[in-house]
Scaffold this motif. Structure first.
Motif, short mmCIF file in Angstrom:
data_model
loop_
_atom_site.label_atom_id
_atom_site.label_comp_id
_atom_site.label_asym_id
_atom_site.label_seq_id
_atom_site.Cartn_x
_atom_site.Cartn_y
_atom_site.Cartn_z
N PHE A 126 -13.02 5.60 -6.06
CA PHE A 126 -12.54 5.30 -7.20
C PHE A 126 -13.27 3.84 -7.35
N GLY A 127 -13.93 3.22 -6.47
CA GLY A 127 -14.60 1.94 -6.52
C GLY A 127 -13.63 0.74 -6.65
N LEU A 128 -12.03 0.95 -5.88
CA LEU A 128 -11.31 -0.03 -5.98
C LEU A 128 -11.64 -1.18 -5.02
N PRO A 129 -10.77 -2.08 -4.93
CA PRO A 129 -11.29 -3.28 -4.08
C PRO A 129 -10.85 -2.93 -2.66
N GLU A 130 -11.82 -3.59 -1.73
CA GLU A 130 -11.71 -3.55 -0.43
C GLU A 130 -10.29 -3.78 0.18
N GLY A 131 -9.74 -2.99 1.05
CA GLY A 131 -8.44 -3.41 1.38
C GLY A 131 -7.14 -2.92 0.65
N THR A 132 -7.41 -2.23 -0.38
CA THR A 132 -6.29 -1.51 -1.39
C THR A 132 -5.65 -0.65 -0.36
N SER A 133 -4.36 -0.67 -0.14
CA SER A 133 -3.70 0.17 0.54
C SER A 133 -3.02 1.48 -0.41
N TYR A 299 0.24 21.76 -5.04
CA TYR A 299 1.68 20.74 -5.22
C TYR A 299 2.43 20.64 -4.05
N ASP A 300 3.20 19.46 -3.67
CA ASP A 300 3.14 18.45 -4.58
C ASP A 300 2.32 17.17 -3.95
N CYS A 301 1.36 16.37 -4.69
CA CYS A 301 0.79 15.38 -4.05
C CYS A 301 0.33 14.52 -5.25
N GLY A 302 0.96 13.34 -5.12
CA GLY A 302 0.38 12.16 -5.92
C GLY A 302 -0.49 11.14 -5.02
N ILE A 303 -1.03 10.21 -5.79
CA ILE A 303 -1.59 9.05 -4.97
C ILE A 303 -1.34 7.81 -5.56
N VAL A 304 -0.92 6.94 -4.85
CA VAL A 304 -0.60 5.46 -5.16
C VAL A 304 -1.54 4.62 -4.59
N MET A 305 -2.42 3.57 -5.29
CA MET A 305 -3.11 2.69 -4.80
C MET A 305 -2.71 1.32 -5.40
N ILE A 306 -2.70 0.25 -4.35
CA ILE A 306 -2.09 -0.92 -4.43
C ILE A 306 -2.97 -2.20 -3.95
N ALA A 307 -3.65 -3.13 -4.61
CA ALA A 307 -4.36 -4.09 -4.18
C ALA A 307 -3.89 -5.18 -3.34
N HIS A 308 -2.51 -5.02 -3.47
CA HIS A 308 -1.68 -6.07 -2.39
C HIS A 308 -1.04 -5.31 -1.59
N PRO A 309 -1.59 -4.96 -0.34
CA PRO A 309 -0.95 -4.38 0.82
C PRO A 309 0.30 -4.85 1.26
N ALA A 311 2.62 -6.50 -0.49
CA ALA A 311 3.54 -6.15 -1.34
C ALA A 311 3.93 -4.78 -1.22
N HIS A 312 2.87 -3.94 -1.19
CA HIS A 312 3.22 -2.53 -1.07
C HIS A 312 4.12 -2.25 0.00
N ARG A 313 3.65 -2.94 1.32
CA ARG A 313 4.62 -2.52 2.53
C ARG A 313 6.05 -3.24 2.27
N GLY A 314 6.07 -4.43 1.74
CA GLY A 314 7.26 -5.05 1.73
C GLY A 314 8.26 -4.43 0.72
N ALA A 315 7.97 -3.46 -0.33
CA ALA A 315 8.54 -2.81 -1.27
C ALA A 315 9.10 -1.66 -0.54
N MET A 316 8.24 -1.02 0.43
CA MET A 316 8.74 0.33 0.82
C MET A 316 9.41 0.09 2.07
#
Length: 475
Positions: A126-133, A299-309, A311-316
């Motif tokens: 997807f060409g997302l920023p390096e390190g995206t979780s 089914y069932d499979c979504g994908i979430v991508m977050i540029a702030h790992p 924050a991602h880990r902290g929320a989960m």
């Protein structure tokens, strides 16, 4: 394993192969009525054990008697419902057979590594920023929930508030902004997170359903405090794509978090031909999409991508229970990236599909569906009384018949009853319409042509029926 244990597995395999092999010929829509399905599955719970092969055989009968539509086949266009690649089905069978709890590395190391690799491939694709979780939740709704939870964590932590510990009461107010054509799953995620769907500041859209950057700038003007802006890549009706790059630039002037609903449209980023349509998408802070749509995995499979790992880990996962192993560098624990603890290895079919298709194969799948959609639009334009309601952007076409709601709904019902193909209805700016979604790897030009002929016949029949009933036809 005894022969008795193996018998239901062998029977299920035969039924599955028969179903998959017959997708092109069998009626596309379901034909069994509720009464028959209750008869097959209902009644009091058995007083004692029953042979397993009888249970599996009953499931096979439900398919044979029309209780399961051919939604994964080549002529199901009613929803943005992907087919299933054979390699993804095979991987999913192994997932069920292995029965691994894919939450921790020490429970399923091979699956953990495959998921880590699939996550890296997705970010690159997807060409997302390096390190995206990356996380693999059940679908886009939970992907939105995960991303917006990360946004909540990130923004409120910057404001000095620990939302995971103290909740929203007393917290600085978070302003939520979304386009008028946002998908309902965004609002569902906002409800689940305690923001409420009624507090969204709605940004007007243009005639195609795209968020207007000038209107966003007006909405944000003078606002302070935490802000989340929800953009969209791929309107579920028109396929329209918000100008995410421009939206991100405007939102980031206010230090806002930009989340992108890319349920199916984000896959355009995997295509060199289509990537210009999503220019600037990498500027956002989080993204959500479905693998069970355009990647054609089960089914069932979504994908979430977050540029702030963090924050991602902290929320989960803020804290680990004493019985859980401590996180070890290099070992992926899926519980850090999705809401569910006990979960199946839904990322393994994703890995299998990506490894088998490769970058060029994914691009070809997306581009081929878009080309077939354009073919649909061109041929539907030759059907008398058809009105096109959108320009083809990706894989969505909307049409209307005779500029009449009743006629449009009648045509849709006749098509659905044909058994040849299946289209769904929708409402676009207050008018009934038929929606065409092309997203299956199996769909061919022949399937499009055959389906258009069914539409042509349904329009003729519905028009004649209206005339016989004395309903004045639109001029």
């Amino acid at each position: 394993m005894t022969n008795d244990d193996r018998a239901p597995l062998d029977l299920a395999y035969r039924h599955a192969i028969d179903y998959l092999g017959g997708l092109r010929e069998r009626p596309v829509g379901a034909t069994a009525d509720l009464g028959r399905l209750l008869e097959l599955f209902g009644g009091p719970m058995p007083a004692g054990p029953a042979p397993a092969v009888d249970t599996v055989e009953l499931l096979g009968r439900a398919v044979a008697e029309g209780g399961v539509p051919a939604a994964s086949g080549p002529r199901f266009f009613g929803y943005v419902t992907g087919g299933t690649l054979p390699v993804a089905i095979a991987a999913d069978w192994l997932v069920a057979a292995w029965d691994q709890t894919a939450s921790l590395y020490n429970l399923a190391p091979a699956i953990s590594v495959a998921e880590h690799v699939a996550a890296e491939w997705i970010v690159d694709l997807f060409g997302l920023p390096e390190g995206t979780s990356v996380g693999f939740p059940t679908g886009c709704t939970m992907a939105h929930l995960t991303a917006l939870a990360a946004a909540r964590h990130h923004l409120l932590a910057k404001a000095g508030w620990d939302v995971e510990r103290y909740g929203l009461p007393g917290a600085p107010e978070v302003t939520i902004v979304g386009g008028a054509q946002r998908h309902m799953t965004i609002d569902l995620a906002l409800r689940y997170l305690g923001f409420g769907s009624g507090r969204v500041l709605v940004v007007p859209v243009d005639e195609r359903g795209r968020m207007r950057p000038d209107a966003l700038a007006e909405t944000l003007a003078g606002r302070e405090g935490p802000i989340i802006v929800c953009a969209q890549v791929g309107d579920v009706n028109s396929g329209a794509i918000d100008p995410v790059g421009e939206i991100s630039d405007i939102a980031h002037r206010y230090d806002a978090w930009v989340h992108v609903d890319g349920a199916f449209g984000l896959w355009a980023a995997a295509s060199p031909e289509l990537r210009p349509l999503v220019a600037g998408v990498e500027k956002a802070d989080s993204w959500a999409c479905d693998a069970h749509k355009w990647l054609n995995v089960p089914y069932d499979c979504g994908i979430v991508m977050i540029a702030h790992p963090e924050a991602h880990r902290g929320a989960m996962l803020n804290e680990r229970a004493g019985y859980l192993p401590p996180g070890t560098p290099g070992e992926r624990d899926a519980i850090e990236w999705v809401p569910d603890f006990s979960r199946r290895a839904r990322s393994l079919p994703v890995w299998a599909a990506l490894r088998t298709l490769g970058k060029s194969g994914v691009a070809d799948l997306v581009e081929r569906c878009c080309a077939l959609t354009r073919r649909f639009a061109e041929q539907l334009a030759t059907v008398p009384g058809v009105e096109a309601l959108n320009d083809v952007v990706l894989n969505q076409v909307m049409v209307r018949f005779g500029d009449d709601d009743a006629l449009t709904r009648d045509v849709i019902a006749r098509i659905q009853g044909s058994g040849v193909c299946w289209f769904g209805g929708t409402t676009w700016y207050g008018r009934a319409a038929m929606r065409v979604s092309v997203v299956s790897w199996q769909t061919t030009e022949e399937d499009v042509d055959r389906s258009v002929e069914v539409v042509r016949a349904a329009v003729a029949a519905a028009t004649q029926h209206s005339a016989r009933q004395g309903v004045p036809l639109p001029s």
